[in-house]
Design a protein around this motif. Structure first.
Motif, PDB file in Angstrom:
ATOM      1  N   THR A  87       0.835  -1.200   0.000  1.00  0.00           N
ATOM      2  CA  THR A  87       0.000   0.000   0.000  1.00  0.00           C
ATOM      3  C   THR A  87       0.872   1.252   0.000  1.00  0.00           C
ATOM      4  N   GLY A  88       1.930   1.220   0.781  1.00  0.00           N
ATOM      5  CA  GLY A  88       2.847   2.348   0.819  1.00  0.00           C
ATOM      6  C   GLY A  88       3.486   2.606  -0.532  1.00  0.00           C
ATOM      7  N   ALA A  89       3.865   1.530  -1.227  1.00  0.00           N
ATOM      8  CA  ALA A  89       4.477   1.679  -2.549  1.00  0.00           C
ATOM      9  C   ALA A  89       3.499   2.314  -3.528  1.00  0.00           C
ATOM     10  N   LYS A  90       2.241   1.945  -3.444  1.00  0.00           N
ATOM     11  CA  LYS A  90       1.242   2.499  -4.343  1.00  0.00           C
ATOM     12  C   LYS A  90       1.011   3.987  -4.062  1.00  0.00           C
ATOM     13  N   TRP A  91       0.919   4.347  -2.780  1.00  0.00           N
ATOM     14  CA  TRP A  91       0.724   5.759  -2.446  1.00  0.00           C
ATOM     15  C   TRP A  91       1.965   6.592  -2.794  1.00  0.00           C
ATOM     16  N   ALA A  92       3.126   5.989  -2.697  1.00  0.00           N
ATOM     17  CA  ALA A  92       4.347   6.693  -3.094  1.00  0.00           C
ATOM     18  C   ALA A  92       4.307   7.029  -4.581  1.00  0.00           C
ATOM     19  N   ALA A  93       3.894   6.073  -5.403  1.00  0.00           N
ATOM     20  CA  ALA A  93       3.800   6.317  -6.842  1.00  0.00           C
ATOM     21  C   ALA A  93       2.812   7.433  -7.145  1.00  0.00           C
ATOM     22  N   VAL A  94       1.676   7.426  -6.454  1.00  0.00           N
ATOM     23  CA  VAL A  94       0.670   8.476  -6.649  1.00  0.00           C
ATOM     24  C   VAL A  94       1.240   9.842  -6.258  1.00  0.00           C
ATOM     25  N   THR A  95       1.871   9.900  -5.096  1.00  0.00           N
ATOM     26  CA  THR A  95       2.398  11.170  -4.577  1.00  0.00           C
ATOM     27  C   THR A  95       3.518  11.712  -5.449  1.00  0.00           C
ATOM     28  N   PHE A  96       4.442  10.860  -5.830  1.00  0.00           N
ATOM     29  CA  PHE A  96       5.590  11.320  -6.620  1.00  0.00           C
ATOM     30  C   PHE A  96       5.163  11.793  -8.003  1.00  0.00           C
ATOM     31  N   SER A  97       4.220  11.102  -8.624  1.00  0.00           N
ATOM     32  CA  SER A  97       3.750  11.550  -9.937  1.00  0.00           C
ATOM     33  C   SER A  97       3.018  12.883  -9.824  1.00  0.00           C
ATOM     34  N   ALA A  98       2.220  13.040  -8.764  1.00  0.00           N
ATOM     35  CA  ALA A  98       1.532  14.320  -8.558  1.00  0.00           C
ATOM     36  C   ALA A  98       2.537  15.450  -8.343  1.00  0.00           C
ATOM     37  N   LEU A  99       3.602  15.182  -7.611  1.00  0.00           N
ATOM     38  CA  LEU A  99       4.648  16.194  -7.411  1.00  0.00           C
ATOM     39  C   LEU A  99       5.335  16.535  -8.727  1.00  0.00           C
ATOM     40  N   ALA A 100       5.552  15.534  -9.565  1.00  0.00           N
ATOM     41  CA  ALA A 100       6.166  15.795 -10.878  1.00  0.00           C
ATOM     42  C   ALA A 100       5.269  16.688 -11.721  1.00  0.00           C
ATOM     43  N   PHE A 101       3.968  16.418 -11.706  1.00  0.00           N
ATOM     44  CA  PHE A 101       3.026  17.240 -12.473  1.00  0.00           C
ATOM     45  C   PHE A 101       3.004  18.669 -11.928  1.00  0.00           C
ATOM     46  N   MET A 102       3.140  18.795 -10.611  1.00  0.00           N
ATOM     47  CA  MET A 102       3.209  20.131 -10.034  1.00  0.00           C
ATOM     48  C   MET A 102       4.493  20.848 -10.465  1.00  0.00           C
ATOM     49  N   GLY A 103       5.552  20.085 -10.671  1.00  0.00           N
ATOM     50  CA  GLY A 103       6.789  20.673 -11.184  1.00  0.00           C
ATOM     51  C   GLY A 103       6.586  21.282 -12.564  1.00  0.00           C
ATOM     52  N   VAL A 104       5.797  20.589 -13.411  1.00  0.00           N
ATOM     53  CA  VAL A 104       5.486  21.128 -14.736  1.00  0.00           C
ATOM     54  C   VAL A 104       4.621  22.381 -14.598  1.00  0.00           C
ATOM     55  N   TRP A 105       3.638  22.326 -13.690  1.00  0.00           N
ATOM     56  CA  TRP A 105       2.822  23.532 -13.452  1.00  0.00           C
ATOM     57  C   TRP A 105       3.692  24.686 -12.973  1.00  0.00           C
ATOM     58  N   TYR A 106       4.633  24.419 -12.095  1.00  0.00           N
ATOM     59  CA  TYR A 106       5.512  25.468 -11.581  1.00  0.00           C
ATOM     60  C   TYR A 106       6.295  26.118 -12.724  1.00  0.00           C
ATOM     61  N   LEU A 107       6.753  25.295 -13.665  1.00  0.00           N
ATOM     62  CA  LEU A 107       7.443  25.828 -14.845  1.00  0.00           C
ATOM     63  C   LEU A 107       6.528  26.777 -15.616  1.00  0.00           C
ATOM     64  N   PHE A 108       5.288  26.350 -15.870  1.00  0.00           N
ATOM     65  CA  PHE A 108       4.328  27.200 -16.568  1.00  0.00           C
ATOM     66  C   PHE A 108       4.063  28.485 -15.779  1.00  0.00           C
ATOM     67  N   HIS A 109       3.877  28.337 -14.492  1.00  0.00           N
ATOM     68  CA  HIS A 109       3.565  29.479 -13.626  1.00  0.00           C
ATOM     69  C   HIS A 109       4.689  30.500 -13.634  1.00  0.00           C
ATOM     70  N   ARG A 110       5.908  30.030 -13.490  1.00  0.00           N
ATOM     71  CA  ARG A 110       7.041  30.955 -13.446  1.00  0.00           C
ATOM     72  C   ARG A 110       7.278  31.631 -14.795  1.00  0.00           C
ATOM     73  N   GLN A 111       6.942  30.944 -15.867  1.00  0.00           N
ATOM     74  CA  GLN A 111       7.125  31.518 -17.202  1.00  0.00           C
ATOM     75  C   GLN A 111       5.883  32.273 -17.689  1.00  0.00           C
ATOM     76  N   ARG A 112       4.909  32.421 -16.807  1.00  0.00           N
ATOM     77  CA  ARG A 112       3.694  33.187 -17.098  1.00  0.00           C
ATOM     78  C   ARG A 112       2.975  32.672 -18.348  1.00  0.00           C
ATOM     79  N   ILE A 113       2.857  31.351 -18.423  1.00  0.00           N
ATOM     80  CA  ILE A 113       2.118  30.740 -19.521  1.00  0.00           C
ATOM     81  C   ILE A 113       0.623  30.886 -19.239  1.00  0.00           C
ATOM     82  N   PRO A 114      -0.163  31.456 -20.144  1.00  0.00           N
ATOM     83  CA  PRO A 114      -1.605  31.561 -19.915  1.00  0.00           C
ATOM     84  C   PRO A 114      -2.238  30.183 -19.712  1.00  0.00           C
ATOM     85  N   ALA A 115      -3.235  30.128 -18.836  1.00  0.00           N
ATOM     86  CA  ALA A 115      -3.936  28.863 -18.525  1.00  0.00           C
ATOM     87  C   ALA A 115      -2.957  27.799 -18.056  1.00  0.00           C
TER      88      ALA A 115
END
Length: 494
Positions: A87-115
């Motif tokens: 169960t821990g391994a599964k939640w780790a995969a969920v959490t780490f992928s969500a953090l990676a997606f947030m990293g992409v959002w952070y890139l968009f946010h810092r570069q002032r990409i619309p939407a």
């Protein structure tokens, strides 16, 4: 301040929910290696951050030369080792992928990409193969987050932070050369678009990577292992049958599992023309990166973890000029038709994101639903623990059975694991003999198994029919355990 915190949090929750829907569509782990990673993280929590590693004595990961090339990834897994490990391994995969997606959002946010949030949400629908890879308890999800964060800092000229990130990347994952490729692409893009040579990204990234290699808890074994690990992948893969991830998809598979990614990439190219503007350096960077990862994907399917998100990143940067006008507020107040025309790009993008997610998430669920049962070798492992001496070396007929055996049984040691080249590099002749035996090409294999490999017990699955036939014909191989998944033989003395 409240809104600035709440909005990213809600986006993170969206990613958590989306990936959890995929992950928990099955009770099983989607990949063998996840069993190894979560168990090693548990050992690091219970025995220290550098536990002894005696489990692969006839490979380059033997106890004397062992190098944990996912060290910081395993450290990150430790909080998930409290309670049930699967169960821990599964939640780790969920959490780490969500953090990676947030990293992409952070890139968009810092570069002032619309939407920016909508472009980031597109990651949930860009490729079902990508979502499947992000659902595996391995370091590639955090690797994507590191690359996105590194790109954001690179574009902002925050080179000291980039050097620290590069240092940590070496300690986290053996794909760290990708950060140097990122810097090289940045230098090339600036030179092509602005006609100036700025090598600072290469210098700072190179310094961070070099420091991470030298100031390393496993130095110098890490350098030796890195050389051995990459060399077979760059040579002829047919000489050693490595994991399927190192082989390419055929074109039909790729179009089926990643079509939205290619649409995003092509859309970005058209967007460059429609905007009527000269390509700037940052857009050139993400275009070249998407192209690079696309070429890598055609070489090996494992790079599906990078091409789809970078196709989305390129599309977001290339299409940014088409989103929004200076008269948005007044147009929106003028009426519905004007509002619709003004926000048409966002509306089309939202439709595309929803359609992609509606297709990709169920497809990823189907793919992960075909995972092997988590308890595949639990019974065989329990028998070995109860009936063999501590440290007894088990002869396996599959190198990729090691993670599951290791998960349930650290009482024994094993012949091969994680990568077949680790045994081949250690002893090429032994590797060839092992392959011949497992294929059923050796009559009466018991003598070689006992004398050459030092094993008295053999573990095999029921798919090795030729080997099972040889074992049943060998008078010195005694079947001592069988279930509907595995067979164990005891090798008698001649």
């Amino acid at each position: 301040m409240y809104k600035r915190i709440l909005f990213p949090f809600l986006l993170f929750v969206l990613f958590i929910v989306g990936m959890a829907v995929i992950q928990f569509s099955t009770p099983n782990l989607p990949d063998n290696d996840g069993f190894y990673h979560i168990k090693l993280a548990w050992l690091m929590r219970t025995e220290g951050l550098k536990p002894d590693f005696p489990w692969l004595p006839l490979t380059i990961l033997n106890e004397r030369e062992f190098y944990d090339h996912h060290f910081l990834f395993h450290v990150a897994l430790i909080p998930f080792t409290f309670g049930d490990l699967l169960t821990g391994a599964k939640w780790a995969a969920v959490t780490f992928s969500a953090l990676a997606f947030m990293g992409v959002w952070y890139l968009f946010h810092r570069q002032r990409i619309p939407a920016a949030w909508l472009w980031a949400a597109a990651l949930l629908g860009v490729s079902d193969a990508f979502l499947y890879r992000m659902s595996i308890t391995r370091a590639q999800s955090l690797s994507l987050g590191v690359l996105a964060l590194g790109l954001a800092w690179m574009l902002e000229g925050k080179y000291k932070r980039l050097a620290v990130l590069s240092f940590l990347y070496v300690w986290m994952y053996n794909a760290f050369p990708l950060m140097f490729a990122l810097a090289g692409v940045q230098v090339a893009a600036v030179f092509l678009t602005e006609r100036r040579l700025d090598i600072r990204p290469l210098v700072w990234v190179g310094a961070g990577l070099l420091a991470g290699l030298i100031i390393n808890p496993y130095f110098p074994n890490n350098l030796i292992f890195t050389y051995h690990h990459f060399l077979p992948k760059l040579m002829d893969l047919e000489s050693v049958r490595v994991g399927n991830e190192w082989y390419p998809y055929d074109t039909g598979q790729l179009l089926e599992n990643s079509l939205p990614a290619f649409i995003a990439f092509v859309g970005g190219i058209f967007g460059l023309g429609l905007s009527g503007r000269k390509m700037d350096a940052r857009t050139a960077v993400v275009f070249l990166l998407a192209l690079l990862f696309g070429l890598m994907l055609f070489k090996a399917r494992r790079f599906v973890e990078y091409f789809p998100p970078f196709a989305v990143i390129f599309a977001a940067f290339a299409l940014a000029p088409l989103f929004g006008t200076e008269q948005r507020a007044s147009n929106a107040a003028a009426g519905f038709s004007s509002f619709f025309r003004t926000y048409l790009p966002e509306i089309l993008l939202a439709i595309g994101v929803l359609a992609g997610a509606a297709i990709s998430i169920p497809a990823a669920q189907d793919q992960i639903g075909g995972s092997k049962p988590a308890d595949l070798y639990e019974g065989a492992s329990a028998w070995l623990v109860e009936n063999t001496e501590a440290g007894e070396r088990i002869f396996q007929t599959d190198w990729d059975d090691f993670p599951r055996l290791f998960f349930y049984n650290t009482h024994n040691t094993y012949l091969a694991g994680l990568d077949p080249t680790y045994l081949q590099i250690y002893d090429a002749d032994m590797y060839d003999e092992w392959v011949d035996i497992t294929r059923g090409d050796v009559e009466n294999p018991s003598a070689i198994i006992r004398s050459r490999f030092g094993s008295r017990y053999v573990h095999t699955d029921l798919n090795h029919g030729d080997f099972l036939d040889r074992a049943e014909e060998d008078p010195n191989m005694l079947e001592v355990y069988r279930d509907d998944q595995a067979v164990i033989f005891f090798v008698l003395e001649p």
